[in-house]
Design an enzyme around this catalytic site. Structure first.
Site, PDB file in Angstrom:
ATOM      1  NE  ARG A   1     -39.868  92.765 128.962  1.00  0.00           N
ATOM      2  CZ  ARG A   1     -40.783  93.133 129.855  1.00  0.00           C
ATOM      3  NH1 ARG A   1     -40.140  93.330 131.121  1.00  0.00           N
ATOM      4  NH2 ARG A   1     -42.084  93.212 129.695  1.00  0.00           N
ATOM      5  CG  ASP A   2     -30.260  95.511 131.622  1.00  0.00           C
ATOM      6  OD1 ASP A   2     -29.644  96.731 131.843  1.00  0.00           O
ATOM      7  OD2 ASP A   2     -29.489  94.509 131.495  1.00  0.00           O
ATOM      8  CB  ILE A   3     -29.111  92.129 127.621  1.00  0.00           C
ATOM      9  CG1 ILE A   3     -28.904  90.561 126.707  1.00  0.00           C
ATOM     10  CG2 ILE A   3     -27.620  92.331 128.124  1.00  0.00           C
ATOM     11  CD1 ILE A   3     -28.169  90.985 125.509  1.00  0.00           C
TER      12      ILE A   3
ATOM     13  CG  HIS B   1     -28.593 103.691 129.821  1.00  0.00           C
ATOM     14  ND1 HIS B   1     -27.231 103.888 129.167  1.00  0.00           N
ATOM     15  CD2 HIS B   1     -28.053 102.815 130.868  1.00  0.00           C
ATOM     16  CE1 HIS B   1     -26.233 103.574 130.228  1.00  0.00           C
ATOM     17  NE2 HIS B   1     -27.056 102.682 131.199  1.00  0.00           N
TER      18      HIS B   1
ATOM     19  CG  HIS C   1     -30.480 101.111 134.718  1.00  0.00           C
ATOM     20  ND1 HIS C   1     -30.144 100.012 134.346  1.00  0.00           N
ATOM     21  CD2 HIS C   1     -29.505 102.199 134.461  1.00  0.00           C
ATOM     22  CE1 HIS C   1     -28.942 100.035 133.705  1.00  0.00           C
ATOM     23  NE2 HIS C   1     -28.172 101.372 134.017  1.00  0.00           N
TER      24      HIS C   1
ATOM     25  CG  ASN D   1     -25.571 103.786 136.637  1.00  0.00           C
ATOM     26  OD1 ASN D   1     -25.452 104.167 138.061  1.00  0.00           O
ATOM     27  ND2 ASN D   1     -25.765 102.563 136.430  1.00  0.00           N
TER      28      ASN D   1
ATOM     29  CD  GLU E   1     -21.759  97.426 132.705  1.00  0.00           C
ATOM     30  OE1 GLU E   1     -22.398  97.220 131.926  1.00  0.00           O
ATOM     31  OE2 GLU E   1     -21.414  97.057 133.850  1.00  0.00           O
ATOM     32  CB  VAL E   2     -24.102 101.447 127.546  1.00  0.00           C
ATOM     33  CG1 VAL E   2     -24.467 101.751 125.994  1.00  0.00           C
ATOM     34  CG2 VAL E   2     -23.899  99.859 127.644  1.00  0.00           C
TER      35      VAL E   2
HETATM   36  P1  AMP Z   1     -24.867 101.246 132.750  1.00  0.00           P
HETATM   37  O1  AMP Z   1     -23.861 100.518 133.797  1.00  0.00           O
HETATM   38  O2  AMP Z   1     -25.717 102.123 133.511  1.00  0.00           O
HETATM   39  O3  AMP Z   1     -24.285 101.874 131.525  1.00  0.00           O
HETATM   40  O4  AMP Z   1     -25.964 100.049 132.217  1.00  0.00           O
HETATM   41  C1  AMP Z   1     -25.798  99.463 130.915  1.00  0.00           C
HETATM   42  C2  AMP Z   1     -26.867  98.336 131.105  1.00  0.00           C
HETATM   43  O5  AMP Z   1     -27.021  97.893 129.695  1.00  0.00           O
HETATM   44  C3  AMP Z   1     -26.486  96.941 131.876  1.00  0.00           C
HETATM   45  O6  AMP Z   1     -27.421  96.955 132.741  1.00  0.00           O
HETATM   46  C4  AMP Z   1     -26.487  95.886 130.779  1.00  0.00           C
HETATM   47  O7  AMP Z   1     -26.938  94.642 131.036  1.00  0.00           O
HETATM   48  C5  AMP Z   1     -27.284  96.739 129.675  1.00  0.00           C
HETATM   49  N1  AMP Z   1     -27.200  95.992 128.485  1.00  0.00           N
HETATM   50  C6  AMP Z   1     -25.881  96.097 127.842  1.00  0.00           C
HETATM   51  N2  AMP Z   1     -26.133  95.422 126.519  1.00  0.00           N
HETATM   52  C7  AMP Z   1     -27.377  95.398 126.267  1.00  0.00           C
HETATM   53  C8  AMP Z   1     -28.152  94.904 125.130  1.00  0.00           C
HETATM   54  N3  AMP Z   1     -27.630  94.543 123.961  1.00  0.00           N
HETATM   55  N4  AMP Z   1     -29.605  94.722 125.330  1.00  0.00           N
HETATM   56  C9  AMP Z   1     -30.049  95.172 126.442  1.00  0.00           C
HETATM   57  N5  AMP Z   1     -29.475  95.770 127.670  1.00  0.00           N
HETATM   58  C10 AMP Z   1     -28.116  95.662 127.429  1.00  0.00           C
END
Ligand code: AMP
Length: 122
Positions: free
Chosen positions: A32-34, A104, A106, A91, A99-100
């Site tokens: 689950r997304d945080i 991934h 969603h 993304n 961001e990450v």
């Molecule tokens: P993106 O902008 O597509 O890279 O989305 C990154 C997603 O990772 C965001 O929706 C964040 O809320 C989610 N996220 C970041 N850190 C964590 C975590 N430790 N556990 C779960 N989701 C996370």
């Protein structure tokens, strides 16, 4: 872009930080997304080290791609999202505000998600 194994999802895959896991197999982990944007908001990530969808689509083996896609579909079914509907979104890069830097997908659901992009935002 080279893969940086200090990213947060790499740490989750190594078990260094916890996640709210919903599914795992040899190809994928779903959790689950945080910071959920919808009532159901799950991330599905491949086990392999891929920066983004671009990297995954070019470098992953056929077996990894099939395994990942099958896992993502199963997660959506298991969460009961198929009948009401859901959105799968990845993304990539700066314009999409990734961001990450670990690929991934969603999975958004649990409410009417509206149109993908509002006409005024085109
Ligand atoms: P993106 O902008 O597509 O890279 O989305 C990154 C997603 O990772 C965001 O929706 C964040 O809320 C989610 N996220 C970041 N850190 C964590 C975590 N430790 N556990 C779960 N989701 C996370």
């Amino acid at each position: 872009m080279a893969y940086d194994d200090s990213n947060i999802f790499a740490k989750i895959l190594r078990g260094e930080i916890p996640c709210d896991k919903v599914y795992e197999d040899e190809y994928a982990l779903a959790f689950r997304d945080i910071n959920p944007q919808t009532p159901t908001h799950v991330l599905v990530i491949p086990k392999g080290a891929y920066v983004s969808f671009d990297d995954f689509s070019e470098q992953a083996s056929g077996e990894e791609i099939v395994g990942f896609v099958r896992a993502a579909g199963k997660v959506a079914r298991d969460l009961g999202l198929v009948a009401p509907g859901y959105r799968a979104l990845a993304n990539h890069g700066a314009d999409a505000h990734q961001e990450v830097p670990h690929f991934h997908l969603h999975l958004f659901g649990g409410k009417d998600l509206g149109r993908m992009i509002k006409p005024s935002e085109k």
